[in-house]
Design a protein around this motif. Structure first.
Motif, PDB file in Angstrom:
ATOM      1  N   ALA A  14       0.833  -1.209   0.000  1.00 40.50           N
ATOM      2  CA  ALA A  14       0.000   0.000   0.000  1.00 40.50           C
ATOM      3  C   ALA A  14       0.869   1.261   0.000  1.00 40.50           C
ATOM      4  N   LEU A  15       1.956   1.259   0.758  1.00 41.35           N
ATOM      5  CA  LEU A  15       2.845   2.423   0.778  1.00 41.35           C
ATOM      6  C   LEU A  15       3.523   2.604  -0.576  1.00 41.35           C
ATOM      7  N   ALA A  16       3.983   1.503  -1.153  1.00 39.02           N
ATOM      8  CA  ALA A  16       4.617   1.578  -2.473  1.00 39.02           C
ATOM      9  C   ALA A  16       3.627   2.103  -3.507  1.00 39.02           C
ATOM     10  N   ASN A  17       2.402   1.613  -3.468  1.00 39.91           N
ATOM     11  CA  ASN A  17       1.381   2.072  -4.417  1.00 39.91           C
ATOM     12  C   ASN A  17       1.054   3.546  -4.225  1.00 39.91           C
ATOM     13  N   LEU A  18       0.997   3.987  -2.973  1.00 43.49           N
ATOM     14  CA  LEU A  18       0.730   5.393  -2.697  1.00 43.49           C
ATOM     15  C   LEU A  18       1.847   6.272  -3.257  1.00 43.49           C
ATOM     16  N   LEU A  19       3.093   5.841  -3.091  1.00 40.74           N
ATOM     17  CA  LEU A  19       4.222   6.634  -3.586  1.00 40.74           C
ATOM     18  C   LEU A  19       4.315   6.642  -5.114  1.00 40.74           C
ATOM     19  N   ARG A  20       3.644   5.725  -5.778  1.00 41.26           N
ATOM     20  CA  ARG A  20       3.619   5.734  -7.245  1.00 41.26           C
ATOM     21  C   ARG A  20       2.801   6.905  -7.776  1.00 41.26           C
ATOM     22  N   ILE A  21       1.807   7.338  -6.986  1.00 40.71           N
ATOM     23  CA  ILE A  21       0.907   8.388  -7.475  1.00 40.71           C
ATOM     24  C   ILE A  21       0.990   9.689  -6.675  1.00 40.71           C
ATOM     25  N   ALA A  22       1.534   9.627  -5.479  1.00 42.16           N
ATOM     26  CA  ALA A  22       1.589  10.821  -4.622  1.00 42.16           C
ATOM     27  C   ALA A  22       2.565  11.849  -5.196  1.00 42.16           C
ATOM     28  N   PRO A  23       2.239  13.135  -5.034  1.00 44.70           N
ATOM     29  CA  PRO A  23       3.201  14.162  -5.448  1.00 44.70           C
ATOM     30  C   PRO A  23       4.426  14.076  -4.540  1.00 44.70           C
ATOM     31  N   LEU A  24       5.599  14.161  -5.125  1.00 45.12           N
ATOM     32  CA  LEU A  24       6.821  13.975  -4.355  1.00 45.12           C
ATOM     33  C   LEU A  24       7.395  15.269  -3.790  1.00 45.12           C
ATOM     34  N   VAL A  25       6.887  16.413  -4.226  1.00 44.77           N
ATOM     35  CA  VAL A  25       7.389  17.682  -3.683  1.00 44.77           C
ATOM     36  C   VAL A  25       7.150  17.766  -2.176  1.00 44.77           C
ATOM     37  N   PRO A  26       5.949  17.457  -1.662  1.00 45.67           N
ATOM     38  CA  PRO A  26       5.773  17.508  -0.208  1.00 45.67           C
ATOM     39  C   PRO A  26       6.679  16.506   0.534  1.00 45.67           C
ATOM     40  N   VAL A  27       6.900  15.351  -0.065  1.00 44.54           N
ATOM     41  CA  VAL A  27       7.802  14.364   0.531  1.00 44.54           C
ATOM     42  C   VAL A  27       9.209  14.942   0.597  1.00 44.54           C
ATOM     43  N   SER A  28       9.657  15.526  -0.489  1.00 46.32           N
ATOM     44  CA  SER A  28      10.994  16.127  -0.539  1.00 46.32           C
ATOM     45  C   SER A  28      11.141  17.254   0.475  1.00 46.32           C
ATOM     46  N   LEU A  29      10.144  18.129   0.551  1.00 42.05           N
ATOM     47  CA  LEU A  29      10.197  19.251   1.496  1.00 42.05           C
ATOM     48  C   LEU A  29      10.217  18.757   2.941  1.00 42.05           C
ATOM     49  N   SER A  30       9.417  17.730   3.232  1.00 36.44           N
ATOM     50  CA  SER A  30       9.387  17.166   4.590  1.00 36.44           C
ATOM     51  C   SER A  30      10.712  16.517   4.950  1.00 36.44           C
ATOM     52  N   LEU A  31      11.282  15.763   4.020  1.00 30.27           N
ATOM     53  CA  LEU A  31      12.567  15.106   4.282  1.00 30.27           C
ATOM     54  C   LEU A  31      13.698  16.128   4.420  1.00 30.27           C
ATOM     55  N   THR A  32      13.631  17.188   3.639  1.00 27.15           N
ATOM     56  CA  THR A  32      14.638  18.247   3.767  1.00 27.15           C
ATOM     57  C   THR A  32      14.518  18.923   5.130  1.00 27.15           C
ATOM     58  N   ALA A  33      13.301  19.239   5.557  1.00 24.07           N
ATOM     59  CA  ALA A  33      13.098  19.874   6.865  1.00 24.07           C
ATOM     60  C   ALA A  33      13.604  18.968   7.988  1.00 24.07           C
ATOM     61  N   CYS A  34      13.305  17.686   7.890  1.00 25.26           N
ATOM     62  CA  CYS A  34      13.755  16.733   8.908  1.00 25.26           C
ATOM     63  C   CYS A  34      15.283  16.635   8.912  1.00 25.26           C
ATOM     64  N   SER A  35      15.881  16.563   7.733  1.00 25.56           N
ATOM     65  CA  SER A  35      17.347  16.437   7.666  1.00 25.56           C
ATOM     66  C   SER A  35      18.033  17.715   8.151  1.00 25.56           C
ATOM     67  N   ARG A  36      17.408  18.850   7.944  1.00 29.63           N
ATOM     68  CA  ARG A  36      17.999  20.109   8.445  1.00 29.63           C
ATOM     69  C   ARG A  36      17.892  20.194   9.968  1.00 29.63           C
ATOM     70  N   ARG A  37      16.830  19.661  10.512  1.00 28.58           N
ATOM     71  CA  ARG A  37      16.718  19.593  11.976  1.00 28.58           C
ATOM     72  C   ARG A  37      17.797  18.669  12.529  1.00 28.58           C
ATOM     73  N   ARG A  80      15.775  15.132  -2.019  1.00 24.47           N
ATOM     74  CA  ARG A  80      14.770  15.087  -3.077  1.00 24.47           C
ATOM     75  C   ARG A  80      14.317  13.649  -3.262  1.00 24.47           C
ATOM     76  N   ALA A  81      13.020  13.452  -3.283  1.00 23.65           N
ATOM     77  CA  ALA A  81      12.448  12.157  -3.606  1.00 23.65           C
ATOM     78  C   ALA A  81      12.150  12.176  -5.104  1.00 23.65           C
ATOM     79  N   LEU A  82      12.679  11.198  -5.806  1.00 18.81           N
ATOM     80  CA  LEU A  82      12.553  11.155  -7.268  1.00 18.81           C
ATOM     81  C   LEU A  82      12.027   9.792  -7.713  1.00 18.81           C
ATOM     82  N   ARG A  83      11.348   9.795  -8.832  1.00 14.53           N
ATOM     83  CA  ARG A  83      10.879   8.525  -9.411  1.00 14.53           C
ATOM     84  C   ARG A  83      11.855   8.001 -10.462  1.00 14.53           C
ATOM     85  N   LYS A  84      12.820   8.819 -10.817  1.00 11.97           N
ATOM     86  CA  LYS A  84      13.783   8.417 -11.844  1.00 11.97           C
ATOM     87  C   LYS A  84      15.181   8.399 -11.231  1.00 11.97           C
ATOM     88  N   PRO A  85      16.071   7.615 -11.778  1.00 11.20           N
ATOM     89  CA  PRO A  85      17.441   7.590 -11.255  1.00 11.20           C
ATOM     90  C   PRO A  85      18.149   8.925 -11.481  1.00 11.20           C
TER      91      PRO A  85
END
Length: 180
Positions: A14-37, A80-85
């Motif tokens: 279910a998580l993999a399927n969600l990440l196939r369609i979810a916009p990745l910008v919010p994921v990237s912004l959240s991961l960047t904020a967490c990594s900066r903390r 950055r979360a990306l769908r491509k290499p």
């Protein structure tokens, strides 16, 4: 020599399927904020990378349809979360549970590497620098997120505890057993 292989859980479909369609910008912004903390709370983590503080680390959770591109940026990390290499100094591939287990001290990186649960491509010295920096920082990603969750901290922690028990994925730092 032991032939016992570590059993690493895989991410729910279910998580993999969600990440196939979810916009990745919010994921990237959240991961960047967490990594900066994390960078703010553990400045030695990125300093310890030395010359690799300007490198690019590709984290490829093989059970998810994304690649995480971490630019340490000398202590002001960008994720950055990306769908491509994409290109990087080093690419570390393995199930998400193995990658999180490494961060939380639950798995031994050497054992995962030699069992081929973890694959490293590119500059292995960069991967080793990252591993040593993370080990020294004794990170707990969940605690870092809880610290910025305000009124949602306790419910978030409760959900993480349930998810960790049900999935077998180490979502928090494992306490080391004291041996006497």
């Amino acid at each position: 020599m032991s032939t016992h292989k570590i059993s690493i859980p895989h991410c729910p479909a279910a998580l993999a399927n969600l990440l196939r369609i979810a916009p990745l910008v919010p994921v990237s912004l959240s991961l960047t904020a967490c990594s900066r903390r994390i960078a703010k709370n553990h400045p030695g983590l990125f300093q310890r990378l030395g010359k690799y503080g300007c490198g690019r680390f590709l984290l490829n959770p093989t059970d998810l349809p994304i690649v995480l591109c971490l630019d340490p940026n000398n202590g002001a990390p960008i994720v950055r979360a990306l769908r491509k290499p994409c290109q990087g100094t080093v690419k570390i591939s393995g199930p998400l549970a193995a990658l999180l287990g490494l961060v939380h001290g639950a798995y031994d990186g050497d054992a995962l590497f030699f069992s081929r649960d973890l694959v490293i491509e590119g500059d292995t010295a960069a991967a080793l620098a990252m591993r040593n920096a993370i080990d020294d920082a004794e990170l707990d990603i969940t605690e870092e997120i809880v610290a910025i969750s305000g009124p949602f901290a306790q419910p978030f922690k409760h959900i993480v505890n349930i998810a960790e028990r049900r999935s077998g994925v180490y979502l928090t730092r494992q306490e080391e057993a004291t041996e006497w």
